[in-house]
Design an enzyme around this catalytic site. Structure first.
Site, PDB file in Angstrom:
ATOM      1  N   GLU A 337       0.766  -1.205   0.156  1.00 63.13           N
ATOM      2  CA  GLU A 337      -0.057  -0.134  -0.178  1.00 63.13           C
ATOM      3  C   GLU A 337       0.856   1.203  -0.182  1.00 63.13           C
ATOM      4  OE1 GLU A 337      -3.731  -2.367   2.186  1.00 63.13           O
ATOM      5  OE2 GLU A 337      -2.290  -1.211   3.534  1.00 63.13           O
ATOM      6  N   ASP A 361      -0.517  -5.746   9.206  1.00 59.95           N
ATOM      7  CA  ASP A 361      -1.524  -4.862  10.087  1.00 59.95           C
ATOM      8  C   ASP A 361      -1.351  -5.130  11.668  1.00 59.95           C
ATOM      9  OD1 ASP A 361      -2.526  -3.558   7.819  1.00 59.95           O
ATOM     10  OD2 ASP A 361      -4.619  -4.787   7.944  1.00 59.95           O
ATOM     11  N   HIS A 528      -0.134   0.054  10.450  1.00 58.64           N
ATOM     12  CA  HIS A 528       0.886  -1.110  10.178  1.00 58.64           C
ATOM     13  C   HIS A 528       1.960  -1.024  11.185  1.00 58.64           C
ATOM     14  CE1 HIS A 528      -0.498  -0.460   5.728  1.00 58.64           C
ATOM     15  NE2 HIS A 528      -1.024  -1.519   6.274  1.00 58.64           N
TER      16      HIS A 528
END
Length: 591
Positions: A337, A361, A528
């Site tokens: 991401e 995550d 994260h």
């Protein structure tokens, strides 16, 4: 194209310049200190790429300005990125110090009674503080005899910690972060801050649209022979998990093959964009063959790519691992991401340890009560106070399965130069590749699925940027936890059973953000985090201080916290000192 040389460690033996007896009596002892320091560092350290660390020693002992200048000229010509000044005696403080403002520097003053090495150390550090050029202090706890050439354990620990962090600083300088795409789903870490990279890390940002990846795939700007090798490797090593999609979204064999092919191509093309590939010049693509000099990268993926094309999970997982179809090799740093701040934490961890980094995550805090309610299982051992579920579809390195073994047979993640092909195969065997869930990834893809073995020490980190303050670093040392299979299955299926999982138990201190596991989760600054093997929080703290990034949260023992000596003048609380010193000195590469 000439390969950029690796940074070296400069060793500066300094000496009392008074001739007719004083200097002459100290020459051999002083130079031997330098040689012993160099021998220790070259024996115990490697660059993150696996290459041997080189030390450059001044041609002469340094007594004053002229010899200091000659030493600096030598260091400048040999790519010295950090320096260690050593002495057993009194020398002339400000006349002999390393004045380079961005080069990490330490001074080891020998603890002996015959000559006042400690007095020089204090005088030189005072000069560094007054001039605004922080330096690290190294001084043995116990007095040594003048003829004792050994390096005490406490001195060795500081020398190695300083050198590891200093090499990381020097290795990042002048490199780039490849931002492949833009902002992913509003994630703040993917709002790439060029000033942060330039001012704190000495890096550039190379911003490239994802259409460049599409162009390279569509126009066959890659090594076709390598693609065939990658496909054959995947056919041999990939085990596929169940397809949890509804029937109308499941792909047939031909469609699945196309998804696999493109996923492997994405890995190849992202790698080529980062570091270049001479094979591309052979097919007339000279510009593309150069790459972007990227030491780290991030791929936006969601959603502008993944709504139409295979996601980045396979490419990211393979690149971040210590092996692929070419065998065991240095892992890359690729943030899912395009979370550049998590990418920086990955980069720090890799530079400090030479190991692959696990991107995840920070998904769920499970209290002991909640787990007992849902599964009937009562947590104990490392997990007794609760656990954090670390899970993400994307770029978790397959090394994170911890199927590698240390010298005592314990599960671990090794530096890539210590990994055997059998251990790489074991990590692959522990991984299943599950078809991507259509509701998340309409273009398909494969997510790696593994479960991290329990009882492994890890350090979880994260960089955040705070408006008005700048970057901060979070650190949480702890362990992976192994749950009974039925308990894991129940908990995992409540999230997504096609993704890799690490159950993490941070080490608690009973204070502040480490009062309990819930507080660790509640104080984490973003969605994260990164897992680095081992309890290496102290190395992160030292590295952060070199870059002038304050640490806002850590559970490292105070005795292991090692920062420049000038930090002590910024108050009496060591964490407050860190904030005030970082604010006072500003980013390492001020812009």
């Amino acid at each position: 194209m000439k390969k950029i040389s690796l940074p070296k460690i400069g060793i500066r033996p300094v000496i009392d310049g008074r001739r007719m007896g004083v200097r002459e009596s100290l020459e051999e002892q002083t130079m031997n200190m330098a040689k012993a320091t160099a021998a220790l560092l070259t024996e115990k350290l490697r660059h993150a790429c696996g290459a041997a660390v080189e030390c450059v020693i001044s041609d002469t002992c340094i007594a004053g300005m002229a010899e200091a200048a000659a030493c600096e000229e030598k260091f400048s010509s040999q790519n010295v990125g950090l320096t260690i000044t050593v002495t057993p005696c009194w020398c002339y403080g400000s006349e002999t110090i390393d004045m380079d403002p961005t080069r990490p520097k330490a001074i080891w003053g020998f603890n002996g009674t015959e000559r006042p090495g400690a007095v020089y150390l204090a005088a030189a550090l005072a000069a560094h503080s007054q001039k605004g050029i922080p330096a690290f202090s190294i001084y043995g706890h116990d007095v040594q005899d003048a003829d004792d050439t050994s390096i005490p354990a406490d001195v060795e620990e500081k020398l190695l910690r300083f050198a590891r962090a200093g090499l990381a600083v020097a290795s990042m300088k002048g490199k780039s972060y490849l931002s492949l795409g833009g902002v992913s789903m509003g994630i703040a870490g993917s709002i790439v801050d060029h000033n942060f990279f330039e001012s704190w890390l000495g890096m550039k940002v190379q911003a490239v649209d994802m259409t460049e990846l599409r162009r390279r795939i569509d126009q066959q700007i890659y090594d076709e022979a390598e693609l065939e090798m990658a496909l054959a490797w995947a056919d041999k090593n990939f085990r596929y998990g169940e397809d949890e999609n509804n029937k109308q979204y499941q792909r047939n064999a031909e469609q699945s093959r196309a998804v696999l092919r493109e996923s492997l191509l994405m890995a190849m093309c992202i790698r080529d964009m980062m570091q270049g590939n001479s094979k591309l010049a052979d097919i007339g693509r000279v510009e593309e063959s150069l790459g972007y000099n990227a030491i780290a990268a991030g791929f936006q993926g969601q959603r502008h790519w993944t709504d139409q094309y295979p996601n980045g999970d396979t490419a990211e997982a393979i690149l971040n691992s210590s092996f692929d179809w070419n065998g065991v090799r240095e892992p890359f740093v690729v943030a899912t991401e395009n979370d550049s701040l998590n990418g920086v934490a990955m980069l720090m961890g890799h530079q400090l340890t030479g190991t692959a980094q696990v991107f995840a995550d920070v998904r769920t805090y499970w209290s002991p009560e909640a787990i007992e309610r849902v599964t009937g299982h009562k947590l104990d051992g490392l997990a007794e106070h609760g656990i954090i579920h670390l899970i993400n579809s994307g770029s978790a390195a397959l090394d994170g399965s911890c199927k590698q073994r240390d010298s005592e047979g314990n599960p671990t993640m090794k530096p890539h130069w210590e990994i055997s092909q059998q251990e790489a195969d074991a990590c692959l065997a522990a991984t299943e590749w599950c078809p991507a869930i259509h509701e998340y990834f309409r273009g398909g893809g494969y997510s790696s699925r593994f479960l991290t073995e329990g009882g492994v020490p890890f350090t979880m980190t994260r960089v955040n940027i705070i408006k008005g303050l700048g970057p901060v670093l979070q650190i949480a040392e702890g362990w992976s936890v192994e749950l009974p299979k039925d308990v894991h299955d129940i908990l995992n299926k409540r999230t997504n059973s096609t993704w890799p999982t690490t159950w993490f138990a941070p080490r608690l201190t009973g204070k502040g953000p480490f009062t309990d596991v819930y507080s660790v989760m509640a104080n984490w600054g973003a969605n994260h985090g990164v897992l680095t093997i081992g309890h290496v929080g102290a190395d992160f703290i030292t590295l952060a201080s070199m870059l002038r990034i304050p640490v806002c949260m850590h559970n490292v023992e105070e005795t292991k916290v090692y920062r420049p000596s000038a930090w002590a003048a910024h108050g009496m609380d060591i964490e407050g000192q860190d904030y005030r010193a970082c604010q006072n000195y500003g980013p390492l590469y001020k812009r």
